[in-house]
Scaffold this motif. Structure first.
Motif, PDB file in Angstrom:
ATOM      1  N   GLN A   1      10.368-141.686 134.285  1.00 22.69           N
ATOM      2  CA  GLN A   1      11.693-142.354 134.493  1.00 22.69           C
ATOM      3  C   GLN A   1      11.854-143.195 135.544  1.00 22.69           C
ATOM      4  O   GLN A   1      12.954-142.998 136.287  1.00 22.69           O
ATOM      5  CB  GLN A   1      12.935-141.426 133.242  1.00 22.69           C
ATOM      6  N   ALA A   2      10.423-142.606 136.036  1.00 18.72           N
ATOM      7  CA  ALA A   2      10.610-143.462 137.876  1.00 18.72           C
ATOM      8  C   ALA A   2      10.772-144.607 138.332  1.00 18.72           C
ATOM      9  O   ALA A   2      10.525-144.610 139.622  1.00 18.72           O
ATOM     10  CB  ALA A   2       9.733-141.748 138.842  1.00 18.72           C
ATOM     11  N   TYR A   3      10.044-145.364 137.449  1.00 15.72           N
ATOM     12  CA  TYR A   3       9.952-146.763 137.589  1.00 15.72           C
ATOM     13  C   TYR A   3       8.328-146.647 138.239  1.00 15.72           C
ATOM     14  O   TYR A   3       8.464-147.794 139.632  1.00 15.72           O
ATOM     15  CB  TYR A   3      10.876-147.673 138.444  1.00 15.72           C
TER      16      TYR A   3
ATOM     17  N   GLN B   1      22.675-145.623 132.907  1.00  9.20           N
ATOM     18  CA  GLN B   1      22.241-144.709 134.357  1.00  9.20           C
ATOM     19  C   GLN B   1      23.597-144.177 134.485  1.00  9.20           C
ATOM     20  O   GLN B   1      24.118-145.365 134.801  1.00  9.20           O
ATOM     21  CB  GLN B   1      21.485-144.777 134.838  1.00  9.20           C
TER      22      GLN B   1
ATOM     23  N   HIS C   1       8.662-150.870 142.433  1.00 12.03           N
ATOM     24  CA  HIS C   1       8.831-149.617 142.499  1.00 12.03           C
ATOM     25  C   HIS C   1       8.712-148.524 143.128  1.00 12.03           C
ATOM     26  O   HIS C   1       8.487-147.399 142.852  1.00 12.03           O
ATOM     27  CB  HIS C   1      10.005-149.075 141.632  1.00 12.03           C
TER      28      HIS C   1
ATOM     29  N   ASN D   1      18.281-152.033 141.589  1.00 13.21           N
ATOM     30  CA  ASN D   1      19.069-150.554 141.998  1.00 13.21           C
ATOM     31  C   ASN D   1      20.811-150.936 141.071  1.00 13.21           C
ATOM     32  O   ASN D   1      20.366-151.522 139.737  1.00 13.21           O
ATOM     33  CB  ASN D   1      19.713-150.665 143.373  1.00 13.21           C
TER      34      ASN D   1
ATOM     35  N   TYR E   1       6.078-145.562 145.144  1.00  6.95           N
ATOM     36  CA  TYR E   1       6.257-144.972 145.673  1.00  6.95           C
ATOM     37  C   TYR E   1       4.768-144.494 146.392  1.00  6.95           C
ATOM     38  O   TYR E   1       3.878-143.999 145.525  1.00  6.95           O
ATOM     39  CB  TYR E   1       6.652-143.289 144.618  1.00  6.95           C
TER      40      TYR E   1
HETATM   41  C1  GLA Z   1      16.405-145.892 142.152  1.00  3.08           C
HETATM   42  C2  GLA Z   1      17.437-144.905 142.452  1.00  3.08           C
HETATM   43  C3  GLA Z   1      17.233-143.285 142.029  1.00  3.08           C
HETATM   44  C4  GLA Z   1      16.570-143.460 141.246  1.00  3.08           C
HETATM   45  C5  GLA Z   1      14.609-144.353 140.943  1.00  3.08           C
HETATM   46  C6  GLA Z   1      14.373-144.188 139.426  1.00  3.08           C
HETATM   47  O1  GLA Z   1      15.275-145.469 143.785  1.00  3.08           O
HETATM   48  O2  GLA Z   1      18.547-145.522 143.571  1.00  3.08           O
HETATM   49  O3  GLA Z   1      18.508-142.730 142.450  1.00  3.08           O
HETATM   50  O4  GLA Z   1      17.355-143.694 139.948  1.00  3.08           O
HETATM   51  O5  GLA Z   1      15.597-145.816 141.144  1.00  3.08           O
HETATM   52  O6  GLA Z   1      13.781-143.218 139.076  1.00  3.08           O
END
Ligand code: GLA
Length: 362
Positions: free
Chosen positions: A81-83, A113, A190, A93, A192
């Motif tokens: 669920q971290a995109y 959320q 998104h 956002n 990382y």
């Molecule tokens: C964004 C949000 C975080 C989190 C991530 C996904 O960066 O600001 O709070 O929700 O996405 O996990």
């Protein structure tokens, strides 16, 4: 050049294009490779950036380092669920309580959320199957039609995202969108990153970071902006001179409530032309640097505060702070803050949304 592809990238190719996605079809993947041997793998589901292998010189030898956090199975892609690496929309956002008004009409968006709409709602662009087309060895284009009313957003929105890998080891991501009714649009990627190696087991807090921003946006505990910009001066949010991410770690209540950085920075106007870096980040051992260039007015720094349990691509899990995201965007909840300068996320039928963000590795 394909010989430079690391084993895990080849393995992901094989598994992800055999397993079935939720629509009963396998995912389609494309790998862009430049003459320097840098490679970028992209997937049609979520118009997702799956892998980024960058040449790094270690002991006078060129190695290809995976710097993008990612998964290697479709099952893990849906589970996390971290995109990870996904294209996020229609509105990246948060939008507070999923409500906004436009031209006298009130809209209720999908809530997903803490009572708010995050990253486009329950079924955001990150899970959609995009039409993917390889333009040439270094460019791929993704398109998506988001129907009027999708997740509560008005207007049929036609979106095109183009990824271009340059010979300067940059991945340029161009976003464009058009609508047939007034709506709001905020698209980002998104991804990382961990410049020491995505699956290195080293956290990202030892990276040195510079952000060209004089102000940041304090939020409440659910990430909704409190309303006013705050100067970074004399706060832990001052990255105008490069500093280690963990230098002022959890030093104030804004960071403490988010368990790290999960905040938007208001980019200086002179860095919004994608000609000067809005952010530069350097690996602790100086082996690799990444510049972010953008035309967007803001950038969210998220230090992966809730990444624990997210599957990685080597059969294990990421930990909190395994990677950081630098999400270029309009400020969160902009539709409810018309008073914020340069953050008008409204798109009208006569207009064209067009933005560029570029990640450069050196
Ligand atoms: C964004 C949000 C975080 C989190 C991530 C996904 O960066 O600001 O709070 O929700 O996405 O996990």
């Amino acid at each position: 050049m394909l010989t430079h592809l690391p084993q895990h990238a080849i393995a992901s190719h094989q598994s992800m294009t055999v397993d079935m996605a939720v629509d009963g079809l396998p995912a389609k993947l494309i790998t862009l490779v430049n003459q320097q041997g840098m490679s970028v793998t992209l997937m049609d589901i979520g118009a997702t950036w799956l892998s980024c292998c960058v040449p790094v010189i270690v002991d006078h030898q060129t190695q290809y380092r995976e710097v993008l956090l990612g998964v290697s199975t479709l099952n893990d892609f849906y589970q996390q669920q971290a995109y990870l690496g996904a294209t996020v929309g229609r509105y990246a956002n948060r939008i507070a309580v999923g409500k906004f008004s436009l031209d006298g009409e009130d809209y209720q968006l999908s809530i997903n959320q803490k009572g708010n709409c995050l990253h486009g709602g329950e079924s955001g662009f990150n899970h959609r199957r995009w039409q993917m087309q390889q333009v040439n060895a270094t460019e791929a284009q993704f398109s998506l039609l988001s129907a009027d009313g999708d997740m509560g957003f008005p207007g049929n929105l036609q979106v095109i995202v183009t990824y271009t890998l340059t010979e300067n080891n940059e991945l340029a991501i161009r976003y464009s969108a058009e609508t047939d009714k007034p709506t709001v649009v905020n698209l980002t990627n998104h991804g990382y990153f961990n410049l020491l190696g995505a699956d290195s087991d080293k956290d990202c807090l030892s990276h040195q970071l510079m952000i060209n921003a004089d102000h940041y946006l304090p939020t409440d505990s659910s990430g909704i902006p409190l309303g006013k910009f705050k100067t970074v001066e004399a706060t832990s949010f001052d990255f105008r001179e490069p500093k280690l991410i963990n230098q002022d770690w959890l030093a104030d209540s804004d960071q403490q409530q988010a368990q790290g950085y999960d905040h938007s920075f208001v980019l200086r106007s002179d860095v919004r032309r994608a000609t000067t870096a809005c952010a530069t980040i350097v690996a602790a051992d100086n082996s690799l640097t990444m510049d972010v260039l953008t035309t967007k007015p803001a950038m969210q720094l998220y230090t992966g505060n809730f990444l624990a349990g997210c599957p990685n691509r080597i059969g294990g899990e990421y930990a909190n702070y395994s990677g950081f995201a630098l999400e270029t965007q309009f400020l969160p909840d902009s539709p409810n803050h018309p008073e914020w300068p340069d953050n008008d996320s409204i798109l009208r039928p006569s207009e064209h949304y067009h933005h560029l963000t570029c990640y450069r590795f050196r």
